[in-house]
Design an enzyme around this catalytic site. Structure first.
Site, mmCIF file in Angstrom:
data_model
loop_
_atom_site.group_PDB
_atom_site.id
_atom_site.type_symbol
_atom_site.label_atom_id
_atom_site.label_comp_id
_atom_site.label_asym_id
_atom_site.label_seq_id
_atom_site.Cartn_x
_atom_site.Cartn_y
_atom_site.Cartn_z
ATOM 1 N N SER A 1 -0.472 19.597 -12.190
ATOM 2 C CA SER A 1 0.678 18.689 -12.269
ATOM 3 C C SER A 1 0.343 17.252 -11.879
ATOM 4 O O SER A 1 1.097 16.334 -12.195
ATOM 5 C CB SER A 1 1.829 19.193 -11.395
ATOM 6 O OG SER A 1 1.549 18.997 -10.029
ATOM 7 N N LYS B 1 2.798 15.635 -4.578
ATOM 8 C CA LYS B 1 3.478 14.893 -5.638
ATOM 9 C C LYS B 1 3.620 13.428 -5.210
ATOM 10 O O LYS B 1 3.303 13.060 -4.075
ATOM 11 C CB LYS B 1 4.879 15.469 -5.887
ATOM 12 C CG LYS B 1 4.913 16.892 -6.426
ATOM 13 C CD LYS B 1 4.425 16.981 -7.855
ATOM 14 C CE LYS B 1 4.621 18.386 -8.423
ATOM 15 N NZ LYS B 1 3.750 19.383 -7.794
#
Length: 253
Positions: A177, A214
């Site tokens: 990701s 993230k």
């Protein structure tokens, strides 16, 4: 023998033991087992050749010890006997205080290597103080999150000029990701523990007991953890716990 039982009637607690020292005040090398001598050699040679001590696993492999608890026991015994000094705040900071007079083949090679090496880098006292022993605390998900392992697996010595200071830890990335940000599966991220983050910073965060790395983002619609891969969706993060800020990414080539 290094350990002597006190004769009956001697002062002290029941079962207490005394470590024998030589007349000059140094620990008696005769008290060492062959395995303990080998452990001292491994620690000394690592410090001479690369500037920092070996890991628990490296010591175990060299001394023929299968479990880390066995290595920890031997290190405690060497500390009791006066051959080692350990920093309780830095588990891998080990100082060999006294060495047996006899040199092994490996220690002679290490001494020769040290004499040929340039006197800089890890051997420079100022730079030596800039090494941070960073704990590895498991794996972190970047993609479909997995539960982070919260036990310390290892300690890695890293240059403080790269990772900075503060309460640091390392996690291994699993998933794709963050691929477009250059953080790939298998990479190691160094994280500085802190409960808050600034806009655009990369963070390690806990969501419902699971960990992920993230980009931190906050706008009028709320707080988000943004992936850097179009195949992944942003994660609402109002209830996320910020574990820390990613300060460095490391990769094995």
């Amino acid at each position: 023998m290094a350990i002597e039982k006190k004769p009956a009637g001697a002062r002290g607690s029941r079962g207490s033991r005394t470590v024998k020292t030589l007349p000059n005040g140094k620990p008696d090398p005769a008290s060492l087992s062959d395995r303990q001598r080998r452990i001292l050699e491994v620690i000394r040679d690592a410090v001479v050749l690369r500037g920092y001590p070996p890991s628990i696993r490296e010591i175990g492999d060299a001394a023929g010890l299968q479990s880390t608890s066995s290595v920890a026991y031997q290190l405690k015994e060497l500390e009791k006997k006066g051959f080692l000094r350990r920093d309780p705040n830095k588990p891998r900071a080990v100082d060999v205080r006294h060495l047996p007079e006899t040199e092994s083949r490996s220690s002679k090679a290490a001494t020769q290597a040290k004499s040929k090496a340039p006197q800089a880098g890890a051997h420079d006292p100022e730079l030596a103080g800039q090494t941070s022993f960073v704990p590895v605390v498991g794996k972190i998900a970047a993609g479909s999150p997995i539960t982070a392992e919260q036990n310390i697996e290892e300690y890695y010595p890293l240059p403080a000029e790269i990772v900075g200071d503060g309460d640091l830890f390392m996690l291994q990335v699993v998933g794709e990701s963050m691929r477009d940000a250059g953080i790939l599966t298998g990479d190691w991220v160094v994280v500085r523990s802190q409960p808050v983050a600034e806009q655009g910073e990369f963070v390690a965060a806990m969501i419902d007991g699971e960990a992920t790395v993230k980009e931190f983002h906050k706008d009028s619609s709320g707080i988000w953890l943004l992936p850097h891969n179009d195949t992944f969706a942003p994660i609402p993060a109002e209830n996320a716990e910020i574990m820390g800020k990613v300060v460095s990414v490391m990769r094995k080539l």
